[in-house]
Design a protein around this motif. Structure first.
Motif, PDB file in Angstrom:
ATOM      1  N   LEU A 173      31.593  18.782   4.601  1.00  0.00           N
ATOM      2  CA  LEU A 173      32.171  17.567   3.957  1.00  0.00           C
ATOM      3  C   LEU A 173      31.202  16.488   3.487  1.00  0.00           C
ATOM      4  O   LEU A 173      31.439  15.727   2.473  1.00  0.00           O
ATOM      5  N   ILE A 174      29.867  16.716   3.835  1.00  0.00           N
ATOM      6  CA  ILE A 174      29.187  15.834   3.268  1.00  0.00           C
ATOM      7  C   ILE A 174      28.424  16.320   1.855  1.00  0.00           C
ATOM      8  O   ILE A 174      28.010  17.653   1.698  1.00  0.00           O
ATOM      9  N   ALA A 175      28.055  15.573   0.918  1.00  0.00           N
ATOM     10  CA  ALA A 175      27.607  16.068  -0.411  1.00  0.00           C
ATOM     11  C   ALA A 175      26.311  16.658  -0.141  1.00  0.00           C
ATOM     12  O   ALA A 175      25.479  15.928   0.597  1.00  0.00           O
ATOM     13  N   PRO A 176      25.798  17.841  -0.970  1.00  0.00           N
ATOM     14  CA  PRO A 176      24.386  18.414  -0.679  1.00  0.00           C
ATOM     15  C   PRO A 176      23.515  17.387  -1.028  1.00  0.00           C
ATOM     16  O   PRO A 176      22.295  17.602  -0.065  1.00  0.00           O
ATOM     17  N   HIS A 177      23.272  16.409  -1.973  1.00  0.00           N
ATOM     18  CA  HIS A 177      22.364  15.653  -1.975  1.00  0.00           C
ATOM     19  C   HIS A 177      22.095  14.369  -1.400  1.00  0.00           C
ATOM     20  O   HIS A 177      21.063  14.163  -0.882  1.00  0.00           O
ATOM     21  N   LEU A 178      23.328  14.132  -0.655  1.00  0.00           N
ATOM     22  CA  LEU A 178      23.156  13.032   0.703  1.00  0.00           C
ATOM     23  C   LEU A 178      22.796  13.949   2.056  1.00  0.00           C
ATOM     24  O   LEU A 178      21.992  13.376   2.761  1.00  0.00           O
ATOM     25  N   MET A 179      23.019  15.261   1.923  1.00  0.00           N
ATOM     26  CA  MET A 179      22.584  16.031   3.020  1.00  0.00           C
ATOM     27  C   MET A 179      21.291  16.439   3.046  1.00  0.00           C
ATOM     28  O   MET A 179      20.470  16.138   4.196  1.00  0.00           O
TER      29      MET A 179
END
Length: 505
Positions: A44-50
């Motif tokens: 559920l976390i966006a890749p760029h935030l991950m």
């Protein structure tokens, strides 16, 4: 190191300590299992935030602090289990096996196909061997048609050298090659030794009939043959329990022979159930110390383990010896290292054990302090060394008392049984000499020099003070030998003829 003996003798003194490896393994597995658990679902976390929220680098490191902790603990457990592969040698005994050198003295040994001759090369090899075996008990037997003990067991190589040089074929009473008689002499001498020893034959040939007579070996740990012949490719057959060596221009042959004797001594030590095993667990301390250095590396700090480990390794000893080395070796261990390096005076300063200190004092030539140290111990071996120290310091009556005390504690002590009658004869000789003459001139000795014990008050205590003009100049051993008119070879020839005629030494 002889790996065959190592594998044969290796065992653990305290194998039950290895049970401690089980909790160490459990701790390691628990920590490793946490590191390898499945990661939570972060879909559920966006890749760029991950990417921004992930701590990088740690997941790629395979070697973790827990691995280092458990490895150090495993090394400490192995050291505590007491690995060993040799027994503690008796410090008063020689550090190598006794050896009987048997030399063939026949006309064939004068051949010059080996420069300068077979016999001279054999003498050179014996000299090199004596230097290599410094301090070990060695004797010399010569044979031709008869066999004779040239020099009995001795720890002083200088005693053997003049007799060795006097061995020539013309000093032997009969021609021939009676090697069996020489072997019987060697066996009889080794039977009187405390540990099994070896026999080294230096010869140019071994007929098949002689080989058969040497097959029955008793009380001999090793038998070796050094053949003095130009043909080094095809050596004569030797007994099944023996090893054959060909002469070499350098010392390779002597080194190989000494290595074989050292292995024989090691095997004899393993069979001696009276000597304790030497705990070698300290060898695991050094790698553990090296691994502990990694705790200074960033990311590897596990403080409580480091503190406990360093506390175990750096506990100060009750007596300091050499600064930082006290962290790792006790004073007795440091003393034993010095003793093995033949630094006996330094070992005496380091030893805390009173027996080991007394032995080191004796070996360093400090006989009176050694006797005093041993007099405080109630063991037969200590009393025996006390007696020997008194004899060395020329206090013969005290030496007799030391041997008597050793026999009171242990009536079967071999050393005291052999030395007590000899020391009593010395005391009797000294006192009878004093009784016969006030000055001792009739016996060829001076009262000032030789008479040390006269508790029985036999004779007069006359002392003669020699002036500097009348005092004889002391001669060195070499100068003394040069003043003797009779050559060593002449002496040996007369002695061998007397023995062959049925006389006794």
């Amino acid at each position: 190191m002889n790996w065959g003996i190592f594998l044969e003798a290796f065992h653990l003194l305290r194998p039950w300590v290895l049970v401690a490896l089980l909790p160490v393994a459990w701790i390691w597995w628990q920590h490793r299992r946490k590191d390898t658990r499945a990661k939570p679902d972060v879909a559920l976390i966006a890749p760029h935030l991950m990417e921004a929220l992930t701590v990088k680098g740690d997941e790629d490191r395979r070697f973790r602090p827990i691995d280092l902790i458990c490895l150090v603990l495993c090394l400490l457990v192995l050291g505590a289990s007491g690995p060993t592969w040799n027994r503690i040698p008796e410090p008063f005994a020689a550090q190598t096996a006794p050896l009987v050198v048997v030399m063939q003295i026949t006309p064939s040994m004068t051949e010059t196909d080996i420069a300068p001759s077979r016999l001279e090369r054999a003498k050179h090899k014996v000299t090199d061997l004596l230097q290599l075996r410094a301090g070990a008990r060695t004797s010399l037997v010569a044979y031709a048609g008869t066999a004779h003990v040239v020099v009995p067991m001795t720890e002083d190589p200088g005693v053997m050298q003049p007799y060795l040089e006097g061995l020539l074929p013309e000093v032997m009473p009969r021609d021939g090659r009676d090697i069996s008689a020489a072997f019987d002499l060697a066996q009889s001498m080794l039977e009187r030794e405390d540990i099994p020893g070896g026999v080294l034959f230096l010869l140019d040939d071994l007929p098949a009939a002689d080989k058969a007579t040497l097959e029955s070996v008793e009380n001999i740990a090793a038998m070796a043959f050094l053949f003095l012949r130009p043909d080094t490719q095809s050596l004569p057959e030797v007994p099944t329990s023996a090893t054959a060596f060909s002469v070499t221009p350098d010392n390779r042959d002597i080194t190989q022979i000494e290595a074989a004797l050292a292995s024989a001594y090691a095997r004899a030590q393993l069979a001696d159930g009276t000597q304790p095993w030497q705990d070698r667990g300290a060898i695991f301390v050094w790698p553990a110390v090296f691994l502990l250095l990694f705790w200074f590396r960033r990311g590897f700090a596990v403080r409580w383990t480091a503190i406990v480990a360093f506390a175990m390794l750096s506990t100060p000893n009750s007596a300091s010896a050499e600064g930082w080395i006290d962290w790792f070796l006790t004073p007795d261990q440091q003393g034993w290292r010095a003793f093995e390096a033949k630094e006996y005076a330094r070992a005496a300063d380091l030893f805390e054990d009173p027996y080991l200190r007394g032995v080191a004092l004796y070996r360093s030539g400090q006989y009176e302090p050694a006797a005093e140290a041993m007099s405080r111990l109630d063991t037969a071996e200590a009393a025996f060394i006390e007696g020997m120290a008194h004899i060395k310091s020329q206090s013969y009556r005290d030496g007799v008392r030391g041997f008597e005390r050793a026999l009171d504690i242990d009536p079967d002590h071999a050393g005291a049984q052999q030395n007590l009658p000899v020391s009593r004869r010395i005391v009797e000789y000294v006192e009878s000499t004093r009784e016969q003459s006030d000055t001792g001139e009739e016996a060829g000795i001076g009262a000032d020099d030789v008479v040390f014990d006269n508790e029985a008050a036999r004779g007069a205590d006359t002392e003669i003070a020699a002036t500097s003009e009348d005092a004889p100049e002391l001669l060195s051993t070499e100068q003394w030998m040069n003043t003797v008119d009779t050559r060593t070879g002449d002496f040996l020839r007369q002695r061998f003829l007397f023995e062959t005629a049925g006389g006794s030494e």
